[in-house]
Design an enzyme around this catalytic site. Structure first.
Site, PDB file in Angstrom:
ATOM      1  N   ALA A   1     -12.905  10.322  10.057  1.00  0.00           N
ATOM      2  CA  ALA A   1     -12.394  10.278   8.687  1.00  0.00           C
ATOM      3  C   ALA A   1     -11.654   8.979   8.408  1.00  0.00           C
ATOM      4  O   ALA A   1     -11.626   8.502   7.271  1.00  0.00           O
ATOM      5  CB  ALA A   1     -11.480  11.477   8.434  1.00  0.00           C
TER       6      ALA A   1
ATOM      7  N   ARG B   1     -10.598  -2.293  -3.656  1.00  0.00           N
ATOM      8  CA  ARG B   1     -10.584  -3.085  -2.438  1.00  0.00           C
ATOM      9  C   ARG B   1     -11.990  -3.156  -1.831  1.00  0.00           C
ATOM     10  O   ARG B   1     -12.740  -2.189  -1.957  1.00  0.00           O
ATOM     11  CB  ARG B   1      -9.642  -2.444  -1.416  1.00  0.00           C
ATOM     12  CG  ARG B   1      -8.205  -2.348  -1.861  1.00  0.00           C
ATOM     13  CD  ARG B   1      -7.490  -1.352  -0.956  1.00  0.00           C
ATOM     14  NE  ARG B   1      -6.074  -1.308  -1.277  1.00  0.00           N
ATOM     15  CZ  ARG B   1      -5.271  -0.335  -0.834  1.00  0.00           C
ATOM     16  NH1 ARG B   1      -5.741   0.631  -0.090  1.00  0.00           N
ATOM     17  NH2 ARG B   1      -4.006  -0.353  -1.154  1.00  0.00           N
TER      18      ARG B   1
ATOM     19  N   ALA C   1       0.005   5.225   1.558  1.00  0.00           N
ATOM     20  CA  ALA C   1      -0.069   6.017   2.793  1.00  0.00           C
ATOM     21  C   ALA C   1      -0.157   5.120   4.023  1.00  0.00           C
ATOM     22  O   ALA C   1      -1.022   4.255   4.120  1.00  0.00           O
ATOM     23  CB  ALA C   1      -1.267   6.961   2.748  1.00  0.00           C
TER      24      ALA C   1
ATOM     25  N   ASP D   1       0.861  -1.177   0.000  1.00  0.00           N
ATOM     26  CA  ASP D   1       0.000   0.000   0.000  1.00  0.00           C
ATOM     27  C   ASP D   1       0.905   1.237   0.000  1.00  0.00           C
ATOM     28  O   ASP D   1       2.132   1.120   0.081  1.00  0.00           O
ATOM     29  CB  ASP D   1      -0.879  -0.053   1.258  1.00  0.00           C
ATOM     30  CG  ASP D   1      -1.773   1.167   1.401  1.00  0.00           C
ATOM     31  OD1 ASP D   1      -2.437   1.529   0.417  1.00  0.00           O
ATOM     32  OD2 ASP D   1      -1.790   1.758   2.497  1.00  0.00           O
TER      33      ASP D   1
ATOM     34  N   MET E   1     -11.071   3.924   5.868  1.00  0.00           N
ATOM     35  CA  MET E   1      -9.766   3.999   5.213  1.00  0.00           C
ATOM     36  C   MET E   1      -9.400   2.698   4.509  1.00  0.00           C
ATOM     37  O   MET E   1      -9.615   1.607   5.023  1.00  0.00           O
ATOM     38  CB  MET E   1      -8.695   4.342   6.253  1.00  0.00           C
ATOM     39  CG  MET E   1      -7.361   4.706   5.644  1.00  0.00           C
ATOM     40  SD  MET E   1      -7.479   6.182   4.628  1.00  0.00           S
ATOM     41  CE  MET E   1      -5.798   6.266   4.009  1.00  0.00           C
TER      42      MET E   1
ATOM     43  N   LYS F   1     -11.366   6.587  -3.055  1.00  0.00           N
ATOM     44  CA  LYS F   1     -11.760   7.863  -2.454  1.00  0.00           C
ATOM     45  C   LYS F   1     -13.242   8.201  -2.687  1.00  0.00           C
ATOM     46  O   LYS F   1     -13.868   8.818  -1.830  1.00  0.00           O
ATOM     47  CB  LYS F   1     -10.857   8.988  -2.971  1.00  0.00           C
ATOM     48  CG  LYS F   1      -9.382   8.785  -2.600  1.00  0.00           C
ATOM     49  CD  LYS F   1      -9.208   8.696  -1.083  1.00  0.00           C
ATOM     50  CE  LYS F   1      -7.774   8.445  -0.671  1.00  0.00           C
ATOM     51  NZ  LYS F   1      -7.433   7.031  -0.527  1.00  0.00           N
TER      52      LYS F   1
ATOM     53  N   ASP G   1      -1.933  -1.303   5.756  1.00  0.00           N
ATOM     54  CA  ASP G   1      -2.251  -0.838   7.109  1.00  0.00           C
ATOM     55  C   ASP G   1      -3.751  -0.700   7.341  1.00  0.00           C
ATOM     56  O   ASP G   1      -4.172  -0.156   8.365  1.00  0.00           O
ATOM     57  CB  ASP G   1      -1.557   0.502   7.392  1.00  0.00           C
ATOM     58  CG  ASP G   1      -2.115   1.644   6.542  1.00  0.00           C
ATOM     59  OD1 ASP G   1      -2.231   1.453   5.311  1.00  0.00           O
ATOM     60  OD2 ASP G   1      -2.430   2.705   7.091  1.00  0.00           O
TER      61      ASP G   1
ATOM     62  N   HIS H   1     -14.996   6.177  -0.188  1.00  0.00           N
ATOM     63  CA  HIS H   1     -14.658   6.682   1.143  1.00  0.00           C
ATOM     64  C   HIS H   1     -15.550   7.878   1.490  1.00  0.00           C
ATOM     65  O   HIS H   1     -16.129   7.947   2.591  1.00  0.00           O
ATOM     66  CB  HIS H   1     -13.186   7.099   1.169  1.00  0.00           C
ATOM     67  CG  HIS H   1     -12.635   7.347   2.535  1.00  0.00           C
ATOM     68  ND1 HIS H   1     -11.435   6.828   2.967  1.00  0.00           N
ATOM     69  CD2 HIS H   1     -13.105   8.070   3.581  1.00  0.00           C
ATOM     70  CE1 HIS H   1     -11.204   7.208   4.209  1.00  0.00           C
ATOM     71  NE2 HIS H   1     -12.207   7.976   4.604  1.00  0.00           N
TER      72      HIS H   1
END
Length: 270
Positions: free
Chosen positions: A45, A160, A14, A12, A49, A53, A186, A56
């Protein structure tokens, strides 16, 4: 019988390879909703994750505490067109935060060098769009990290937690045995992506979304506080049930060695 060993690691971005604490997307999401008159915390927020986006933003708008503010302001629930509009506003904000938070996580450059020496390929999947990834790629390359295969939000029909981006990376790399892949992430959608592909999964606890602090903020904490937060982040990641949990990618090499030994014994991922 042909011996199987790790041929590729798919990372991944970030919180895994760059941006310790995965802060760039979070700051942009908070600013985005503030621009709409909606108060949102960093913790809120972070909830969705790992997904693309657009999804999200849509997921955040479905949170009861966010949805109620939206209804109060607009008098109706949000539409797909609202999500489209918000994404257009979000992307320039995230470009700024990516530039601000694009530092490699400690150990990534050294790990990259060792993986190259071992002839292990490097791939990446991400919830970032190509437009956002195009900002990040040269920043990472300048610091010593570059992927051999890339897949991003919008590159495949599904993101994902489906395995489509993993298959896209495998196709680019020319490898077809999931057992020879490791997915390092993560977030839960990223771990589930690796499971769906059938490969080994490694969850990153401390450098990413589960802890959510910059490296500087983490080391500045009193020791008892940092120990508590680190243990909590490890438990959060363990609950996602990856094959292994590490604090950061600086710990990955020993995991690769363990997996190779398990492959020699004919073992498979969880």
């Amino acid at each position: 019988m042909i011996k199987t060993s790790i041929e590729a690691v798919i990372f991944d971005w970030a919180g895994t390879t760059v941006d310790f604490g995965s802060r760039a997307p979070m700051g942009a999401f908070v600013k985005l909703f503030q621009s709409e008159g909606i108060e949102m915390t960093i913790s809120q927020a972070r909830i969705p994750m790992g997904i693309n986006k657009w999804d999200h933003i849509n997921a955040l708008l479905h949170l009861p505490e966010i949805q109620s503010q939206w209804l109060q302001i607009h008098g109706k629930t949000h539409s797909n067109a609202d999500v489209d509009r918000l994404l257009e506003i979000f992307v320039p904000m995230n470009k700024v935060s990516i530039r601000e938070c694009g530092q490699l996580i400690p150990g990534v450059a050294e790990l990259t060098k060792t993986l190259r020496e071992r002839h292990i390929k490097i791939g990446s999947t991400t919830g970032y769009t190509k437009e956002l990834l195009d900002i990040l790629l040269p920043i990472a390359k300048e610091q010593g990290y570059e992927a051999d295969a890339l897949s991003y939000s919008g590159d495949t029909p599904l993101g994902r937690p489906s395995a489509q981006m993993m298959y896209r990376c495998a196709e680019q790399l020319g490898f077809d045995n999931p057992l020879s892949f490791i997915k390092v992430d993560d977030t839960e959608p990223g771990i589930e992506e690796g499971k769906a592909f059938g490969c080994w999964t490694v969850g990153v606890a401390v450098s990413g979304n589960a802890l959510g602090l910059s490296y500087e903020d983490l080391i500045a904490l009193p020791q008892k506080d940092s120990i508590h937060l680190i243990e909590s982040a490890r438990k959060t990641m363990q609950a996602m049930q990856p094959d292994y949990v590490i604090d950061s990618v600086a710990d990955l090499l020993s995991v690769i060695d363990q997996i190779n030994r398990r492959l020699d014994l004919g073992e498979k991922p969880n």
